[in-house]
Scaffold this active site. Structure first.
Site, PDB file in Angstrom:
ATOM      1  N   GLN A 183       0.845  -1.204   0.000  1.00 50.81           N
ATOM      2  CA  GLN A 183       0.000   0.000   0.000  1.00 50.81           C
ATOM      3  C   GLN A 183       0.876   1.248   0.000  1.00 50.81           C
ATOM      4  OE1 GLN A 183      -3.452  -0.662   3.031  1.00 50.81           O
ATOM      5  NE2 GLN A 183      -1.817  -2.058   3.597  1.00 50.81           N
ATOM      6  N   HIS A 242      -1.579   1.212  -4.349  1.00 51.01           N
ATOM      7  CA  HIS A 242      -1.989   2.611  -4.157  1.00 51.01           C
ATOM      8  C   HIS A 242      -1.120   3.579  -4.954  1.00 51.01           C
ATOM      9  CE1 HIS A 242      -4.122   1.616  -0.055  1.00 51.01           C
ATOM     10  NE2 HIS A 242      -4.786   1.206  -1.108  1.00 51.01           N
ATOM     11  N   CYS A 298       2.950  14.203 -23.857  1.00 51.15           N
ATOM     12  CA  CYS A 298       2.047  14.955 -24.744  1.00 51.15           C
ATOM     13  C   CYS A 298       2.167  16.470 -24.603  1.00 51.15           C
ATOM     14  CB  CYS A 298       0.593  14.523 -24.531  1.00 51.15           C
ATOM     15  SG  CYS A 298      -0.150  15.173 -23.018  1.00 51.15           S
TER      16      CYS A 298
HETATM   17  N1  APR Z   1       6.959  -2.026  12.708  1.00 48.07           N
HETATM   18  C1  APR Z   1       5.787  -2.661  12.435  1.00 48.07           C
HETATM   19  N2  APR Z   1       4.601  -2.043  12.403  1.00 48.07           N
HETATM   20  C2  APR Z   1       4.579  -0.726  12.651  1.00 48.07           C
HETATM   21  C3  APR Z   1       5.740   0.010  12.927  1.00 48.07           C
HETATM   22  C4  APR Z   1       6.984  -0.696  12.972  1.00 48.07           C
HETATM   23  N3  APR Z   1       8.147  -0.094  13.230  1.00 48.07           N
HETATM   24  N4  APR Z   1       5.398   1.312  13.147  1.00 48.07           N
HETATM   25  C5  APR Z   1       4.071   1.373  13.000  1.00 48.07           C
HETATM   26  N5  APR Z   1       3.557   0.145  12.709  1.00 48.07           N
HETATM   27  C6  APR Z   1       2.177  -0.235  12.463  1.00 48.07           C
HETATM   28  C7  APR Z   1       1.170   0.568  13.271  1.00 48.07           C
HETATM   29  O1  APR Z   1       0.955  -0.055  14.512  1.00 48.07           O
HETATM   30  C8  APR Z   1      -0.069   0.514  12.366  1.00 48.07           C
HETATM   31  O2  APR Z   1      -0.852  -0.649  12.652  1.00 48.07           O
HETATM   32  O3  APR Z   1       1.909   0.063  11.114  1.00 48.07           O
HETATM   33  C9  APR Z   1       0.528   0.359  10.956  1.00 48.07           C
HETATM   34  C10 APR Z   1       0.421   1.607  10.110  1.00 48.07           C
HETATM   35  O4  APR Z   1      -0.923   1.887   9.864  1.00 48.07           O
HETATM   36  P1  APR Z   1      -1.406   3.100   8.948  1.00 48.07           P
HETATM   37  O5  APR Z   1      -0.707   4.334   9.371  1.00 48.07           O
HETATM   38  O6  APR Z   1      -2.885   3.084   8.969  1.00 48.07           O
HETATM   39  O7  APR Z   1      -0.843   2.724   7.507  1.00 48.07           O
HETATM   40  P2  APR Z   1      -1.443   1.740   6.403  1.00 48.07           P
HETATM   41  O8  APR Z   1      -2.122   0.568   7.045  1.00 48.07           O
HETATM   42  O9  APR Z   1      -0.356   1.466   5.431  1.00 48.07           O
HETATM   43  O10 APR Z   1      -2.534   2.660   5.716  1.00 48.07           O
HETATM   44  C11 APR Z   1      -3.265   2.136   4.644  1.00 48.07           C
HETATM   45  O11 APR Z   1      -4.344   4.200   4.246  1.00 48.07           O
HETATM   46  O12 APR Z   1      -4.135   6.509   4.243  1.00 48.07           O
HETATM   47  C12 APR Z   1      -4.231   5.365   3.465  1.00 48.07           C
HETATM   48  O13 APR Z   1      -3.572   5.021   1.234  1.00 48.07           O
HETATM   49  C13 APR Z   1      -3.067   5.190   2.534  1.00 48.07           C
HETATM   50  O14 APR Z   1      -1.856   3.189   1.940  1.00 48.07           O
HETATM   51  C14 APR Z   1      -2.430   3.906   3.019  1.00 48.07           C
HETATM   52  C15 APR Z   1      -3.593   3.181   3.636  1.00 48.07           C
END
Ligand code: APR
Length: 237
Positions: A94, A112, A142
């Site tokens: 993502q 994404h 273009c």
């Molecule tokens: N190691 C493992 N996990 C981690 C770490 C780490 N060092 N740091 C944070 N996390 C975890 C958090 O606990 C959380 O569950 O990563 C997750 C990040 O979650 P989000 O910020 O919601 O990111 P993501 O799941 O990729 O978001 C999905 O949402 O905003 C949209 O399009 C955007 O691709 C993105 C999608």
């Protein structure tokens, strides 16, 4: 026996490279703030129509920032697995950064989109892009000044869902790394994979919204959990 693997990654895999996650950024704990902007104010087609300069400036900043970051041990371990794994493997990310590729992974699908591509809404061509878009540069293909970040916004359809579903259908193992399980359709992949017979494993800093759907959850930082998991998997083969 495990032959085919699908790995879903999210912002957590890049967090230890210094790239903010979405739902933790802003320091307010889960308010959905992202560099002081609400995600909906910068990551929707409506936001782009309402205030294109705000959105372009925001993505210009992110595009510049990721180019100063380096892949971490989790990206490196996944690249090692990709290179060594004889069966099918797909890293569905993502993330719009290029850290999986810079670590050396090849079987990567950006559902994404990617920060380092600009999409021309006039001719539909995607061009490699590292600089700003705020000054409305012409499309290299273009010449029209109609470039936007090649990033899938809320309300838009993620890329290559057919290829993802095909990989999930064949998967013996589905692994989710560093994603909150808050955003669909990616959040639904675990149930799909499980219903289709895959074993499911979560590697995340904390229990995610979808944790209960996994056969197993391991909690901790990705730079520790992912190399350990890859080492064990490759040793079993
Ligand atoms: N190691 C493992 N996990 C981690 C770490 C780490 N060092 N740091 C944070 N996390 C975890 C958090 O606990 C959380 O569950 O990563 C997750 C990040 O979650 P989000 O910020 O919601 O990111 P993501 O799941 O990729 O978001 C999905 O949402 O905003 C949209 O399009 C955007 O691709 C993105 C999608």
């Amino acid at each position: 026996m495990i032959r085919n693997i699908v790995i879903l990654t999210g912002a957590g895999v890049s967090a230890e490279s210094g790239i903010d996650t979405f739902r933790d950024a802003g320091g307010q704990g889960g308010q959905g703030l992202w560099e002081q902007h609400r995600v909906e104010d910068v990551a929707t087609p409506e936001a782009f129509a309402r205030d294109p300069d705000l959105v372009l400036r925001f993505y210009d900043m992110r595009r510049a920032a990721i180019q100063t970051k380096q892949p971490n041990a989790a990206h490196a371990a996944l690249a090692r697995l990709d290179a060594a794994w004889p069966g099918r493997l797909l890293i569905v990310t993502q993330n719009v950064d290029d850290l999986h590729e810079r670590a050396g992974a090849r079987r990567v699908l950006h559902m994404h989109g990617e920060h380092l591509l600009a999409w021309c809404t006039a001719c539909d061509v995607r061009s490699p892009w590292t600089g700003p878009l705020l000054d409305r540069p012409p499309c290299p293909a273009c010449g029209t000044r109609a470039l936007r970040p090649d990033v899938v916004w809320f309300g838009e359809v993620p890329y290559r869902m057919d290829a993802i579903h095909a990989a999930l259908r064949d998967a013996d193992l589905f692994v989710s790394i560093g994603t909150s399980g808050a955003v669909y359709p990616a959040a639904g992949f675990v149930r799909l994979a499980r219903d289709l017979g895959a074993r499911t494993l979560e590697l995340n800093l904390e229990a995610s919204q979808g944790s209960r759907w996994f056969h197993e959850s391991r909690l901790g930082p990705a730079t520790e959990l992912v190399p350990a998991w890859v080492d064990r998997l490759l040793a079993q083969d």
